[in-house]
Design an enzyme around this catalytic site. Structure first.
Site, PDB file in Angstrom:
ATOM      1  N   LYS A   1     -22.559  19.592  78.632  1.00  0.00           N
ATOM      2  CA  LYS A   1     -21.483  18.844  78.005  1.00  0.00           C
ATOM      3  C   LYS A   1     -20.626  18.236  79.114  1.00  0.00           C
ATOM      4  O   LYS A   1     -20.194  18.940  80.023  1.00  0.00           O
ATOM      5  CB  LYS A   1     -20.620  19.770  77.147  1.00  0.00           C
ATOM      6  CG  LYS A   1     -19.473  19.039  76.462  1.00  0.00           C
ATOM      7  CD  LYS A   1     -18.755  19.932  75.473  1.00  0.00           C
ATOM      8  CE  LYS A   1     -17.624  20.737  76.094  1.00  0.00           C
ATOM      9  NZ  LYS A   1     -16.460  19.936  76.518  1.00  0.00           N
TER      10      LYS A   1
ATOM     11  N   ASP B   1     -18.457  14.617  75.449  1.00  0.00           N
ATOM     12  CA  ASP B   1     -17.354  15.137  74.620  1.00  0.00           C
ATOM     13  C   ASP B   1     -16.062  14.405  74.955  1.00  0.00           C
ATOM     14  O   ASP B   1     -15.235  14.908  75.698  1.00  0.00           O
ATOM     15  CB  ASP B   1     -17.249  16.646  74.924  1.00  0.00           C
ATOM     16  CG  ASP B   1     -16.090  17.330  74.232  1.00  0.00           C
ATOM     17  OD1 ASP B   1     -15.605  16.827  73.213  1.00  0.00           O
ATOM     18  OD2 ASP B   1     -15.675  18.402  74.728  1.00  0.00           O
TER      19      ASP B   1
ATOM     20  N   LYS C   1     -14.087  12.954  72.445  1.00  0.00           N
ATOM     21  CA  LYS C   1     -13.169  13.150  71.292  1.00  0.00           C
ATOM     22  C   LYS C   1     -12.337  11.914  70.984  1.00  0.00           C
ATOM     23  O   LYS C   1     -11.098  11.949  71.039  1.00  0.00           O
ATOM     24  CB  LYS C   1     -12.228  14.328  71.555  1.00  0.00           C
ATOM     25  CG  LYS C   1     -12.911  15.659  71.781  1.00  0.00           C
ATOM     26  CD  LYS C   1     -11.896  16.789  71.781  1.00  0.00           C
ATOM     27  CE  LYS C   1     -12.499  18.144  72.032  1.00  0.00           C
ATOM     28  NZ  LYS C   1     -12.988  18.377  73.389  1.00  0.00           N
TER      29      LYS C   1
ATOM     30  N   ASP D   1      -8.648   6.766  67.449  1.00  0.00           N
ATOM     31  CA  ASP D   1      -7.835   5.544  67.573  1.00  0.00           C
ATOM     32  C   ASP D   1      -8.054   4.745  66.293  1.00  0.00           C
ATOM     33  O   ASP D   1      -8.676   5.246  65.344  1.00  0.00           O
ATOM     34  CB  ASP D   1      -8.279   4.760  68.830  1.00  0.00           C
ATOM     35  CG  ASP D   1      -7.152   3.911  69.423  1.00  0.00           C
ATOM     36  OD1 ASP D   1      -6.435   3.254  68.639  1.00  0.00           O
ATOM     37  OD2 ASP D   1      -6.998   3.904  70.650  1.00  0.00           O
TER      38      ASP D   1
ATOM     39  N   THR E   1     -10.561  24.741  68.643  1.00  0.00           N
ATOM     40  CA  THR E   1     -10.600  26.208  68.609  1.00  0.00           C
ATOM     41  C   THR E   1      -9.387  26.828  69.318  1.00  0.00           C
ATOM     42  O   THR E   1      -9.199  28.038  69.273  1.00  0.00           O
ATOM     43  CB  THR E   1     -11.906  26.741  69.229  1.00  0.00           C
ATOM     44  OG1 THR E   1     -12.202  25.974  70.399  1.00  0.00           O
ATOM     45  CG2 THR E   1     -13.059  26.627  68.282  1.00  0.00           C
TER      46      THR E   1
ATOM     47  N   ARG F   1     -16.243  28.361  80.704  1.00  0.00           N
ATOM     48  CA  ARG F   1     -15.866  29.323  81.731  1.00  0.00           C
ATOM     49  C   ARG F   1     -16.692  30.611  81.802  1.00  0.00           C
ATOM     50  O   ARG F   1     -16.931  31.102  82.908  1.00  0.00           O
ATOM     51  CB  ARG F   1     -14.366  29.613  81.617  1.00  0.00           C
ATOM     52  CG  ARG F   1     -13.520  28.433  82.096  1.00  0.00           C
ATOM     53  CD  ARG F   1     -12.112  28.471  81.566  1.00  0.00           C
ATOM     54  NE  ARG F   1     -12.068  28.232  80.126  1.00  0.00           N
ATOM     55  CZ  ARG F   1     -10.954  28.183  79.427  1.00  0.00           C
ATOM     56  NH1 ARG F   1      -9.797  28.374  80.021  1.00  0.00           N
ATOM     57  NH2 ARG F   1     -10.993  27.942  78.128  1.00  0.00           N
TER      58      ARG F   1
HETATM   59  O1  C5P Z   1     -14.359  27.340  79.017  1.00  0.00           O
HETATM   60  P1  C5P Z   1     -14.580  27.335  77.544  1.00  0.00           P
HETATM   61  O2  C5P Z   1     -15.827  28.089  77.119  1.00  0.00           O
HETATM   62  O3  C5P Z   1     -13.364  27.718  76.731  1.00  0.00           O
HETATM   63  O4  C5P Z   1     -14.884  25.785  77.225  1.00  0.00           O
HETATM   64  C1  C5P Z   1     -15.006  25.282  75.917  1.00  0.00           C
HETATM   65  C2  C5P Z   1     -15.280  23.809  75.996  1.00  0.00           C
HETATM   66  O5  C5P Z   1     -15.392  23.303  74.675  1.00  0.00           O
HETATM   67  C3  C5P Z   1     -14.192  22.989  76.688  1.00  0.00           C
HETATM   68  O6  C5P Z   1     -14.852  21.947  77.396  1.00  0.00           O
HETATM   69  C4  C5P Z   1     -13.381  22.403  75.552  1.00  0.00           C
HETATM   70  O7  C5P Z   1     -12.846  21.144  75.868  1.00  0.00           O
HETATM   71  C5  C5P Z   1     -14.439  22.257  74.454  1.00  0.00           C
HETATM   72  N1  C5P Z   1     -13.956  22.279  73.072  1.00  0.00           N
HETATM   73  C6  C5P Z   1     -13.240  23.340  72.538  1.00  0.00           C
HETATM   74  N2  C5P Z   1     -12.828  23.293  71.233  1.00  0.00           N
HETATM   75  C7  C5P Z   1     -13.133  22.256  70.457  1.00  0.00           C
HETATM   76  C8  C5P Z   1     -13.864  21.191  70.985  1.00  0.00           C
HETATM   77  C9  C5P Z   1     -14.270  21.246  72.312  1.00  0.00           C
HETATM   78  O8  C5P Z   1     -12.997  24.315  73.227  1.00  0.00           O
HETATM   79  N3  C5P Z   1     -12.791  22.252  69.174  1.00  0.00           N
END
Ligand code: C5P
Length: 232
Positions: free
Chosen positions: A32, A59, A61, A64, A119, A211
């Site tokens: 991603k 991603d 998002k 607009d 989330t 992460r």
């Molecule tokens: O590091 P972590 O596992 O929290 O990363 C989650 C990834 O998913 C990040 O790149 C974040 O921008 C993305 N994301 C998210 N929640 C969403 C959509 C995308 O955490 N609803």
């Protein structure tokens, strides 16, 4: 596309990204690319990762007015990524316009999915900051229904909502789910989290993991652990 683990490459440079991906020797994980990397390096990094044989979820998002999103999607369509996204909060006309912009003259297009509620958002922040009083799962289901109505291919949601989204929108409607943590891991800024194994049990089609893999001492081992829990 089957069940898979998508690694969130939340890096700020070309060098960091490829020194990370080079650790995977021979393996080509689904990646991603988010705002950080795209804004830092531009479309060139998307082309290079694609050239190296990875599937890509771009991603960005988008959110607009319909005409702007339509034109932006038509530019992004030329990058030939596998999945793109936008915010369902932009409404059904915006999502329909996006789909129109994304579709190439030959009728082909990348998959398009909608973010329902991030989330990192929970009932309390939704109520306080967005003035939305309904429970978060009701809001997520309503946004998923809107995405389906607009002709999109699925949603980004919490794994905790994946089963309900499939019930409402059908098994073929994709659920791409971030907010993944190992049972012994740190939640960080994510609020609605679950493990790869639980996400599988809940029916998620893809998990997005950042992460827990990118910040691990051994990222390849962490990725393999995700694959084992989620796909086997
Ligand atoms: O590091 P972590 O596992 O929290 O990363 C989650 C990834 O998913 C990040 O790149 C974040 O921008 C993305 N994301 C998210 N929640 C969403 C959509 C995308 O955490 N609803």
């Amino acid at each position: 596309m089957g069940k898979d683990v998508i690694i969130a490459c939340d890096f700020s440079s070309y060098e960091e990204t490829f020194s990370f991906l080079d650790k995977f020797q021979g393996k080509k994980p689904f990646v991603k690319i988010g705002m950080e990397l795209f804004y830092a390096e531009g479309p060139g990094i998307v082309r290079e990762i694609k050239r190296r044989g990875h599937k890509i979820f771009l991603d960005l998002k988008l959110h607009d007015i319909p005409n702007t999103v339509k034109k932006a999607m038509s530019v992004l369509s030329a990058l030939d990524v596998d999945i793109l996204n936008l915010h369902a909060g932009g409404t059904v006309p915006m999502m329909e316009a996006a789909l129109e912009g994304l579709t190439r003259p030959d009728g082909s297009r990348p998959l398009l999915i909608a973010v329902t509620q991030l989330t990192s958002t929970d009932n309390e922040t939704m109520k306080r900051d967005l003035l939305i009083d309904k429970p978060i799962d009701e809001v997520v289901m309503h946004y998923a229904g809107n995405a389906k109505k607009a002709g999109l291919d699925g949603v980004v949601c919490s794994p905790l909502e994946a089963g309900k989204v499939h019930e409402k929108c059908g098994d073929g409607f994709l659920t791409v789910t971030p907010g993944i943590r190992f049972a012994d891991g740190d939640a960080g800024d994510q609020k609605r989290v679950t493990t790869p194994l639980k996400a599988k049990e809940l029916g998620a089609d893809y998990i997005v993991v950042g992460r827990p893999i990118t910040a691990a001492c051994d990222p390849v081992a962490a990725y393999n652990r995700c694959i084992d829990e989620f796909t086997k």
